[in-house]
Write a protein that holds these residues in place. Structure first.
Motif, PDB file in Angstrom:
ATOM      1  N   GLY A  64       0.872  -1.282  -0.020  1.00  0.00           N
ATOM      2  CA  GLY A  64      -0.117  -0.002  -0.036  1.00  0.00           C
ATOM      3  C   GLY A  64       0.868   1.199   0.186  1.00  0.00           C
ATOM      4  O   GLY A  64       0.611   2.356  -0.871  1.00  0.00           O
ATOM      5  N   ASP A 247      -0.023  -2.167   7.369  1.00  0.00           N
ATOM      6  CA  ASP A 247      -0.478  -3.258   6.356  1.00  0.00           C
ATOM      7  C   ASP A 247      -0.348  -4.290   7.092  1.00  0.00           C
ATOM      8  O   ASP A 247      -1.322  -5.136   7.457  1.00  0.00           O
ATOM      9  CB  ASP A 247       0.230  -3.376   5.084  1.00  0.00           C
ATOM     10  CG  ASP A 247      -0.177  -2.316   4.217  1.00  0.00           C
ATOM     11  OD1 ASP A 247      -0.929  -1.542   4.430  1.00  0.00           O
ATOM     12  OD2 ASP A 247       0.304  -2.495   2.879  1.00  0.00           O
ATOM     13  N   ALA A 272      -1.347   4.273   7.109  1.00  0.00           N
ATOM     14  CA  ALA A 272      -2.561   3.594   6.132  1.00  0.00           C
ATOM     15  C   ALA A 272      -3.920   4.312   6.508  1.00  0.00           C
ATOM     16  O   ALA A 272      -4.278   4.644   7.553  1.00  0.00           O
ATOM     17  CB  ALA A 272      -2.488   2.009   6.198  1.00  0.00           C
ATOM     18  N   LEU A 273      -4.637   4.410   5.428  1.00  0.00           N
ATOM     19  CA  LEU A 273      -6.140   4.805   5.586  1.00  0.00           C
ATOM     20  C   LEU A 273      -6.733   4.213   6.660  1.00  0.00           C
ATOM     21  O   LEU A 273      -7.715   4.468   7.489  1.00  0.00           O
ATOM     22  CB  LEU A 273      -6.862   4.916   4.329  1.00  0.00           C
ATOM     23  CG  LEU A 273      -8.337   5.483   4.157  1.00  0.00           C
ATOM     24  CD1 LEU A 273      -8.425   7.059   4.978  1.00  0.00           C
ATOM     25  CD2 LEU A 273      -8.940   5.702   3.096  1.00  0.00           C
ATOM     26  N   SER A 274      -6.569   2.772   6.661  1.00  0.00           N
ATOM     27  CA  SER A 274      -7.385   1.773   7.605  1.00  0.00           C
ATOM     28  C   SER A 274      -7.016   2.124   9.037  1.00  0.00           C
ATOM     29  O   SER A 274      -7.993   2.020   9.819  1.00  0.00           O
ATOM     30  CB  SER A 274      -7.087   0.443   7.106  1.00  0.00           C
ATOM     31  OG  SER A 274      -5.748   0.117   7.407  1.00  0.00           O
ATOM     32  N   GLU A 277      -8.590   5.385  10.118  1.00  0.00           N
ATOM     33  CA  GLU A 277     -10.175   5.129  10.147  1.00  0.00           C
ATOM     34  C   GLU A 277     -10.450   4.604  11.735  1.00  0.00           C
ATOM     35  O   GLU A 277     -11.398   4.942  12.413  1.00  0.00           O
ATOM     36  CB  GLU A 277     -10.752   4.314   9.242  1.00  0.00           C
ATOM     37  CG  GLU A 277     -10.939   5.195   7.793  1.00  0.00           C
ATOM     38  CD  GLU A 277     -11.190   4.389   6.531  1.00  0.00           C
ATOM     39  OE1 GLU A 277     -11.854   5.011   5.468  1.00  0.00           O
ATOM     40  OE2 GLU A 277     -11.358   3.182   6.696  1.00  0.00           O
ATOM     41  N   LYS A 346      -4.391   3.368   0.936  1.00  0.00           N
ATOM     42  CA  LYS A 346      -5.035   2.228   0.976  1.00  0.00           C
ATOM     43  C   LYS A 346      -4.149   0.879   0.462  1.00  0.00           C
ATOM     44  O   LYS A 346      -3.094   0.958  -0.095  1.00  0.00           O
ATOM     45  CB  LYS A 346      -6.149   2.248   0.034  1.00  0.00           C
ATOM     46  CG  LYS A 346      -7.084   3.230   0.225  1.00  0.00           C
ATOM     47  CD  LYS A 346      -8.353   3.245  -0.983  1.00  0.00           C
ATOM     48  CE  LYS A 346      -9.333   4.508  -0.679  1.00  0.00           C
ATOM     49  NZ  LYS A 346     -10.611   4.374  -1.511  1.00  0.00           N
TER      50      LYS A 346
END
Length: 346
Positions: A64, A247, A272-274, A277, A346
């Protein structure tokens, strides 16, 4: 990922130092013909200038973060009407990447931006470009000699570990006999060693905290899950976890959920976006992540453009761009998550 300037310490465009500022003498308020003039060398900004063709060569985007590197470079180049970006198909095969770079050299691009699959193996092609009169911006994975590049821009692996350690240390400084564990990346990489060293050095400032276990994963979801499961099985109670990579952190969080563990705080790495969030939702163990910003690729395009136009960097007095730019590894938690959300990959 439209935000590109927040963490690089060098301000381009609107922050440029005005060429009209005068330097005053230390002993008199009166002007004098002998006083030195202000630096009137033009600094790179958003206004169109001399056309510049930038060749960009990176490894295969099989992670990512690497995909975000390519995206940042492309989007930054699109911002400038005076920049043409010649981008190669990424490859982790060093011979193939060398061939791609040699093609860019033969095309006589104005500047090269290179993120080598292997810095040591690609040093010679960096030297070849420099000797051909094509300045090289070496991105992140560094060549063996500074003769192979004009400017290096990259992340701070030691700083990642240092900032992660201080963040955890401040959270646990009042807890007696606190226990932390570390989920590292590939141990054969120098960057992993630097991240661990920074983390260990930070924890030395907190005598109540002990690192009780460490496992090395492989920057993948699967390895993160497997190695995290081993850590949890070996440690019945912990107070904090630092995971080097967001990741592999996806897998680590799966293992944590499967084990039904929630007694500790977790700090990730990269951005990372995850992870962003999850931090914003604030309903699990992941409370922060330490950036290894892929926006460094956008900064590399900025620097390459400035090189191609023979300009300096706004905010600095020097005529030339710096030889080294190290991006800061900021800690992102629920207090500042909104500022960085747009940079998540992502």
């Amino acid at each position: 990922m439209p935000e590109f300037t927040s963490r690089r310490g060098l301000l381009f465009g609107a922050a440029a130092v005005s060429a009209g500022v005068l330097v005053t003498g230390c002993t008199s308020n009166e002007s004098s013909d002998d006083e030195p003039a202000a630096n009137d060398q033009p600094a790179a900004d958003d206004k169109p200038g001399k056309p510049v063709t930038i060749g960009f060569a990176g490894p295969q985007a099989d992670h990512g973060w690497l995909n975000a590197i390519n995206d940042n470079a492309k989007k930054r180049a699109e911002k400038y009407s005076d920049v043409t970006l010649e981008i190669t198909e990424g490859s982790n095969d060093t011979a193939q990447q060398i061939g791609q770079i040699e093609t860019l050299i033969n095309k006589k691009v104005d500047v090269l931006v290179i993120l080598p699959a292997d810095g040591k193996a690609l040093t010679q092609v960096g030297l070849k470009a420099m000797r051909a009169g094509i300045p090289v911006v070496n991105l992140d994975r560094i060549f063996n000699t500074p003769q192979a590049y004009r400017c290096w821009v990259g992340g701070d692996n030691y700083g990642m570990g240092l900032n992660a350690g201080h963040y955890i240390g401040e959270k646990l400084k009042d807890k007696p006999d606190a226990k932390v564990v570390e989920l590292a990346g590939l141990d054969n990489l120098e960057l992993t060693k630097q991240r661990t060293q920074g983390f260990d050095d930070a924890l030395k400032n907190y005598p109540n905290i002990k690192k009780v276990a460490r496992q090395a994963a492989e920057f993948t979801v699967e390895s993160g899950q497997a190695k995290m499961a081993q850590l949890l099985q070996a440690q019945s109670q912990i107070d904090a976890l630092w995971n080097h990579d967001d990741d592999q952190g996806v897998g680590a969080l799966r293992a944590i959920e499967q084990a039904g563990r929630d007694e500790f705080l977790m700090v990730g790495g990269a951005g990372a976006l995850s992870a962003f969030e999850a931090i914003k939702a604030d309903n699990g163990v992941l409370k922060a992540t330490v950036l290894y910003p892929p926006t460094m690729a956008a900064s590399a395009i900025d620097l390459a453009r400035a090189l191609g136009q023979d300009k300096g960097v706004g905010g600095l007095a020097e005529f030339e761009i710096p030889s080294t730019v190290t991006c800061y590894s900021a800690v992102v938690d629920k207090e500042n998550i909104d500022k960085y959300m747009s940079t998540g990959f992502k």
